[in-house]
Write a protein that holds these residues in place. Sequence first.
Motif, short mmCIF file in Angstrom:
data_model
loop_
_atom_site.label_atom_id
_atom_site.label_comp_id
_atom_site.label_asym_id
_atom_site.label_seq_id
_atom_site.Cartn_x
_atom_site.Cartn_y
_atom_site.Cartn_z
N ASN A 80 -9.13 -41.93 7.94
CA ASN A 80 -7.83 -41.66 7.33
C ASN A 80 -7.03 -42.96 7.36
N PHE A 122 4.31 -39.09 14.55
CA PHE A 122 5.62 -38.49 14.30
C PHE A 122 6.49 -38.53 15.55
N ALA A 177 4.14 -33.32 16.75
CA ALA A 177 3.37 -32.46 15.86
C ALA A 177 1.99 -32.12 16.41
N LEU A 184 -0.59 -29.13 17.78
CA LEU A 184 -0.75 -27.68 17.66
C LEU A 184 -0.67 -27.06 19.05
N TRP A 218 -1.47 -24.24 20.13
CA TRP A 218 -2.55 -23.34 20.52
C TRP A 218 -3.86 -24.08 20.76
N ASP A 262 -12.91 -32.05 9.65
CA ASP A 262 -13.09 -31.97 8.20
C ASP A 262 -13.99 -33.08 7.64
N THR A 294 6.55 -29.20 10.32
CA THR A 294 6.06 -30.51 10.74
C THR A 294 4.57 -30.46 11.04
N LEU A 295 4.09 -29.30 11.50
CA LEU A 295 2.65 -29.19 11.77
C LEU A 295 1.87 -29.23 10.47
N ARG A 323 2.87 -30.66 7.68
CA ARG A 323 2.92 -32.04 7.18
C ARG A 323 1.94 -32.93 7.93
N MET A 324 1.83 -32.69 9.24
CA MET A 324 0.88 -33.46 10.04
C MET A 324 -0.54 -33.23 9.47
N SER A 340 -0.95 -35.12 6.33
CA SER A 340 -1.01 -36.57 6.47
C SER A 340 -2.35 -37.02 7.05
N PHE A 341 -3.04 -36.12 7.77
CA PHE A 341 -4.36 -36.47 8.27
C PHE A 341 -5.45 -36.10 7.27
N GLY A 342 -5.05 -35.69 6.08
CA GLY A 342 -6.02 -35.41 5.03
C GLY A 342 -6.86 -34.17 5.28
N LEU A 343 -6.32 -33.19 6.03
CA LEU A 343 -7.06 -31.95 6.23
C LEU A 343 -7.16 -31.19 4.91
N SER A 344 -8.27 -30.50 4.73
CA SER A 344 -8.43 -29.72 3.50
C SER A 344 -7.46 -28.54 3.53
N SER A 377 -8.56 -25.77 5.76
CA SER A 377 -8.37 -26.07 7.18
C SER A 377 -6.92 -25.86 7.57
N LYS A 395 -6.45 -23.25 10.36
CA LYS A 395 -6.23 -23.80 11.69
C LYS A 395 -4.76 -24.01 12.02
N ILE A 396 -3.89 -24.05 11.02
CA ILE A 396 -2.47 -24.28 11.31
C ILE A 396 -1.61 -23.08 10.93
N PRO A 435 -2.86 -19.37 12.83
CA PRO A 435 -2.49 -19.28 14.25
C PRO A 435 -0.99 -19.37 14.46
N GLY A 436 -0.32 -20.17 13.61
CA GLY A 436 1.12 -20.31 13.77
C GLY A 436 1.86 -19.03 13.42
#
Lengths: 255, 238
Positions: free
Chosen positions: A71, A77, A81, A83, A85, A98, B137-138, B140-141, B144-148, B151, B155-156, B159-160
């Motif tokens: 990446n 941040f 940020a 997670l 859990w 990924d 913010t999660l 956006r995180m 910014s990490f290019g998660l699909s 995902s 994953k966000i 669970p959130g």
Amino acid sequence: MEIRLSGITHVYNGAEVLSDITLDVPSGRIVCIVGPSGCGKSTLLRLIGGLERPTQGEILQMGASPPGCLNPLTYIFQDFALLPWRTVAGNISLVLEDHGLGKAEMNAIAENVLARTKLSDFRNALPKQLSGGMKQRVAIARALAVNPAVMLMDEPLSSLDAQTRELLVDDLIDLWTRTPFTAVYVTHNLAEAVRLGHSVVVLSRRPGWIREIVHLDKPLGDRHLGDPELDRQQQHLWSLMRDEARAADAELAHV
Amino acid sequence: MFAVLIALAEIGTQSGFISPLSFPKPSDVLVTFGELYDSGRLWRHLGPSLTRLLIGSVIGVSTGVALGVLIGLFAYVRAGFVPLVAALFPIPKIALLPLFVIWFGIDEGSKYALIALGTFTPTVVATYGAVDNVDRTLIRMGQSFGLSWQSIVRKIVLPGAMPGILSGLRISLAIGIILLVAAEMLGAEYGVGAYILEAGSLYDLERLFAGVVILSVLGVLVSFAIGLLERRVLRWRI
């Protein structure tokens, strides 16, 4: 990888936020951006990261990303940020999952960055168990895990207390000394800027333009708290900013 | 608290301060309950009730969570379904039972449908509210990490949203129990609702209260089960 900004002007809802920014971020260097609040520091970072497109001017990424880079432009941040859990290790593997890496490879990367940020013993802790400084260490480890070409750090230490901030500055210097990385570091804390920056870019009040770029030649590893030369530089930066900061402070917010 | 209230009722009825016509003796209710259990009729009523509650609420909750997540994620789905859900929510579902009887038949089908619809609407509302409340913010995180996209959702977002979904589940299931009884009162041979209705029309207060106690216990058990689930799924919050 090197980043070159030329003639960046950005307009936000009809108001000019950044004006004619021309800046080089050389490979393996930390460029700090300071300026009064609301001067467009964070906007500049968003532009560099490609989250927004500048109204005018161009941002070039020159050279290839390092091998194994997952990446190229990676943010750190202010609010970590993480997670809540996922454990420390889980938060790191999140950004690796990924990319079709094998389990062994992912573990190896995670172990490596945990060791570099001295978090190996906290691998199975949940974020709520960690102090603010530890959380930001995890976020830094996560950013290192994708082996970024450039780290974009948006006031990464601003939500921490002064002592923790001092510790983390030392950690960042350590990390950089062992393996130099490229970073754009936005902060409003001038002490951080003179400790970490190879160059410090001083932005003016909105619309932000570059007032001065201060180059600091002293190697990062030799910069210590209370170094008279750094203090002098910090004084100089503050003299550049003081009036603007006061004016910015008195300005009414545009809501 | 339970114990104090029951003890007060017992003392009141024993001393004659409360007339046995207006309130049954808790000990008598217990005896009735014992008879019910011994005769095997407890399970004949409770079995169908539990099956109805289970099937109906599984249908309602699972479709509710699915639609709630879609509403939370896609503006188009939101524009189309939020007004619809808002229109369905305030309808007393029991009023629709005759309609469901025509559509799904007088036996189990209409009861499943009623409970499913009754648990569906609160689940949808709780779920999309929970998805809306996931920390931006999660997300956006993750971007910014290019998660699909998958995902980020898996994953966000999910669970959130889980705490909100589970607290919605508490309300949905309580509504499910209410509707279960209502449906059984309107046309069932067996079931806790039918049992209470029968007792009520005979003014057999002991049996009526035995039925009510079964429902309360059911409510407490459901709430306890969700509590267990929360503790398992949301261990990270405690």
